[in-house]
Every structure is written in structure tokens, then in C-alpha cells.
Design an enzyme around this catalytic site. Structure first.
Site, PDB file in Angstrom:
ATOM      1  CB  THR A  43     -42.096   9.399 -28.815  1.00 38.85           C
ATOM      2  OG1 THR A  43     -43.414   9.434 -28.268  1.00 38.85           O
ATOM      3  CG2 THR A  43     -42.071   8.471 -30.012  1.00 38.85           C
ATOM      4  CB  SER A  80     -44.036  15.369 -22.506  1.00 38.80           C
ATOM      5  OG  SER A  80     -45.221  15.090 -23.223  1.00 38.80           O
ATOM      6  CB  THR A 114     -43.896  15.455 -29.325  1.00 43.45           C
ATOM      7  OG1 THR A 114     -44.726  14.295 -29.414  1.00 43.45           O
ATOM      8  CG2 THR A 114     -42.545  15.186 -29.923  1.00 43.45           C
ATOM      9  CG  ASP A 115     -48.199  13.671 -26.176  1.00 42.47           C
ATOM     10  OD1 ASP A 115     -48.142  13.688 -27.419  1.00 42.47           O
ATOM     11  OD2 ASP A 115     -48.431  12.644 -25.525  1.00 42.47           O
TER      12      ASP A 115
HETATM   13  N1  GLU Z   1     -45.812  11.084 -26.915  1.00 37.23           N
HETATM   14  C1  GLU Z   1     -45.500  10.899 -25.516  1.00 37.23           C
HETATM   15  C2  GLU Z   1     -45.066  12.209 -24.861  1.00 37.23           C
HETATM   16  O1  GLU Z   1     -45.347  13.275 -25.276  1.00 37.23           O
HETATM   17  C3  GLU Z   1     -44.394   9.948 -25.311  1.00 37.23           C
HETATM   18  C4  GLU Z   1     -44.783   8.597 -24.966  1.00 37.23           C
HETATM   19  C5  GLU Z   1     -43.813   7.974 -23.979  1.00 37.23           C
HETATM   20  O2  GLU Z   1     -42.666   8.399 -23.880  1.00 37.23           O
HETATM   21  O3  GLU Z   1     -44.217   7.052 -23.304  1.00 37.23           O
HETATM   22  O4  GLU Z   1     -44.387  12.167 -23.911  1.00 37.23           O
END
Ligand code: GLU
Length: 365
Positions: A43, A80, A114-115
């Protein structure tokens, strides 16, 4: 007489002043620490109409040059969860190589979605064999959102990576002005900025306007003291995490083993309880030679490892050799979150199949 002592005082003051000036001059001219950004996406980069590159991330931080001599590279630019285990190995090898080749490199900052950030950070904590800081940073709001906090988090990540006090603390996670240990931190909220928390133990430190402040250390084994060598690992074995819930079917565990899992981590209820037919599934896995590690789904607390040798009798019955071998392969995650126990078990299985050795690792890391 009075005149002479006044003169002596003046000379003394001048000498002190000269020394102080020399010291501050030396500090002013000492080169700033060199810190390298390795951008992987997430993100923090996910701008509408096109993701920010590593170069654009560097340019998004006003005042960065006051703290560091920045370098950067683009490793990936994905969410992620899209990073593969092969990319984890590649990322860790890259960081190890950078530190090996450049004694002047003070630290590394890695951006991540962050996921699954805490998983990537813990993998690096177990495999980057240097005590120079590796700081993993992300953001909850994307660059096209009002209140994007990514540039601020990133700048804080650079400050932490540049700070000599961050050495030897293992891989660090920096978001929202807080420093957490990769081993301990969990994303606790789907949306809020203060999502990264260390339940039970609390933050390692904070990043304030004036300076980076630490309050405690992680005393478990990590980074420079790790026994895992990513250059010797071609592939990580399959290890799956299976959640315990009321009436849970054990055939999910059987299926994981039939599909090639060499280890299973059970995210057990409470202090590691299973439900439904999961104990049959666990016995199936143990009989097939898999290692089963029991953890807790509660989010904090520990599932204690068995002390001493496998007992000769259990539940009033004498155990056969086969039953004792099965018993021996059932281990405990101690206080590691199930997703992190899975990472430690994958790495452990690249070194040994001996359950006692693997349990030792769960007590040390
Ligand atoms: N929240 C998502 C993650 O953990 C990011 C979304 C994205 O980069 O497309 O990667």
C-alpha cells in the site's frame, strides 16, 4: 595573585571551548550513515494510476538527507501476499550479500505491504546474519489517500536504520511512530493506523521528533546469532497452518500431508486444544512422519514444550515404540504466533528432522 588565577581560568575556559568546538566540528563532518531502501511494493507504493517506485519513495521524504546517505533498489512492486517463498529466499540473500560486500552500509529499510509484513519480517529476522539493522516499513493508507502516512513511516524507518542503538535488536518493524520486534509484532486491525502491536510485551521503542528511543531488547536468538543459512537452502518445505475451531474436521490435516506438507502448525484453541476430529488428523500426520507443532490462536501466551524424554506410559497405557515416535514428533510453538511458528518450522526442517532439535529451536528463537 588574583590576576594570575583569573588568567589561568581564562586559559582553561579557552581550552575547554576549543575542545568542544573540535568535537562538534568532528561530529558535523562525520559522514552520515549509509542506508539502503529495498522496495517490494504494498500500500505504501500503491498510488492510483501507477505504483510508486523506490526512487519516488525516496523523493517523497523531505529532509531525508539530514539523517542518512540514501541508496535504493526495486526488488518487487506487489502486494505482500504476492511475494513467493522463492522471493523471500532471494530477498534475504540480497540483504546478506549487501551487508557482506559493503562494510559501510549502516542498515537496510524494506518496504512491504502490511497484510503479511510480519511474516516477511520474521523470515528476515531468522535469516539475515548481520547485526546491522533491517527495518521493515509499510503504510495503511495509499499515496492517493488524504492522510497518507507512508512517507512519514518510511522516514522513521530510515532514522531507525541509521541509529547505532538499533544494532543487534533483530529485524524491526516501524509504523505509526512505534518500533516493534519482527518476532513479536502482529497486524491486529484490518484498517487502523495503529494496527501493528506486540500483544503481551509491548513496543521495543518509539520514534519521536527529537530521537529514536528504546526501552527493551528481544533476548531470543535472531539475525547474527541464527543458525539458518539462506545460501544453503534451495527450497523451503511445505508447512501448513490449520486453525482449531468447534467441530473442526481432521481431514484438512490429512489432506495437507497428502499434498506434501512436511510440517503442520495447529493454531489451537486456548493453550493448544483441538476440536472435532483434529486429533485423528494429527495422528495421521505424525504417522506419515510430519512434524506437528501446536500453537495458540489466542494472539498471545504460550503453549509449553514437553520437558524431558518421551514417557514410556501415557494415560495408564504402556506406549509402543511407534506410539512413542509419534508422541516425539508432536511439538509446541511456545509463544510464537502460528504464522511465525510455520516460518521457523520451514527453516528448521531444512536443517534437521530430529524432533528434539526442532523443539530446541522453538525454545531458542
Ligand atoms: N495491503 C496490501 C498488502 O499487504 C497492499 C495492497 C497492494 O499493494 O496492492 O500488500
Amino acid at each position: 595573585m588574583r590576576l594570575r588565577s583569573a588568567l589561568r581560568l581564562t586559559l582553561l575556559a579557552a581550552a575547554v571551548l576549543a575542545t568542544a568546538t573540535a568535537v562538534s566540528f568532528a561530529q558535523d563532518t562525520a559522514p552520515l550513515p549509509k542506508v539502503r531502501l529495498i522496495a517490494t511494493g504494498g500500500t505504501i507504493s500503491n498510488r492510483d494510476g501507477g505504483r510508486l517506485t523506490a526512487e519516488e519513495l525516496i523523493k517523497s521524504m523531505p529532509g531525508l538527507d539530514r539523517y542518512v546517505r540514501p541508496e535504493y533498489e526495486q526488488f518487487a512492486n506487489v502486494a505482500s501476499g504476492s511475494l513467493t517463498l522463492e522471493q523471500w529466499l532471494e530477498l534475504s540473500r540480497r540483504i546478506n550479500q549487501l551487508f557482506k560486500d559493503d562494510a559501510d552500509l549502516a542498515g537496510v529499510v524494506v518496504t512491504s505491504g502490511t497484510d503479511t509484513l510480519e511474516e516477511t519480517a520474521y523470515f528476515l529476522d531468522l535469516t539475515v546474519k548481520f547485526d546491522r539493522p533491517v527495518v521493515v516499513v509499510g503504510s495503511m493508507r495509499n499515496p492517493s489517500t488524504l492522510g497518507y502516512e507512508g512517507a512519514a513511516n518510511l522516514l522513521e524507518g530510515f532514522r531507525v536504520a541509521a541509529d547505532p542503538a538499533s544494532r543487534g535488536k533483530g529485524v524491526l518493524v516501524v509504523l505509526n511512530d512505534e518500533i516493534n520486534a519482527a518476532r513479536e509484532v502482529t497486524k491486529t486491525d484490518a484498517l487502523r493506523l495503529q494496527t501493528f502491536q506486540t500483544r503481551g510485551y509491548g513496543v521495543l521503542g518509539v520514534v519521536d521528533r527529537d530521537r529514536v528511543v528504546y526501552y527493551r531488547d528481544v533476548i531470543r536468538r535472531h539475525t547474527a546469532a541464527s543458525e539458518f543459512d539462506v545460501f544453503a537452502i534451495k527450497e523451503l518445505p511445505r508447512v501448513d497452518v490449520i486453525l482449531a475451531y468447534q467441530g473442526a474436521p481432521g481431514d484438512l490435516i490429512e489432506s495437507a500431508v497428502d499434498h506434501g506438507a512436511k510440517g503442520i502448525v495447529i493454531a489451537g484453541a486456548g493453550a493448544g486444544a483441538t476440536s472435532g476430529t483434529q486429533s485423528e488428523g494429527i495422528n495421521y500426520a505424525l504417522d506419515k512422519g510430519a512434524i506437528v507443532v501446536i500453537g495458540t490462536r489466542t494472539g498471545s501466551g504460550r503453549v509449553a514444550a514437553r520437558r524431558g524424554p518421551v514417557p514410556a506410559r501415557f494415560g495408564g497405557q504402556t506406549l509402543t515404540d511407534e506410539q512413542r515416535a509419534r508422541f516425539a514428533r508432536r511439538l509446541s510453538a511456545e509463544d510464537l504466533a502460528p504464522v511465525k511458528a510455520r516460518i521457523l518450522l520451514m527453516l528448521a526442517l531444512t536443517k534437521t528432522q530430529d524432533p528434539a532439535e526442532i523443539q530446541r529451536m522453538f525454545e531458542e528463537y
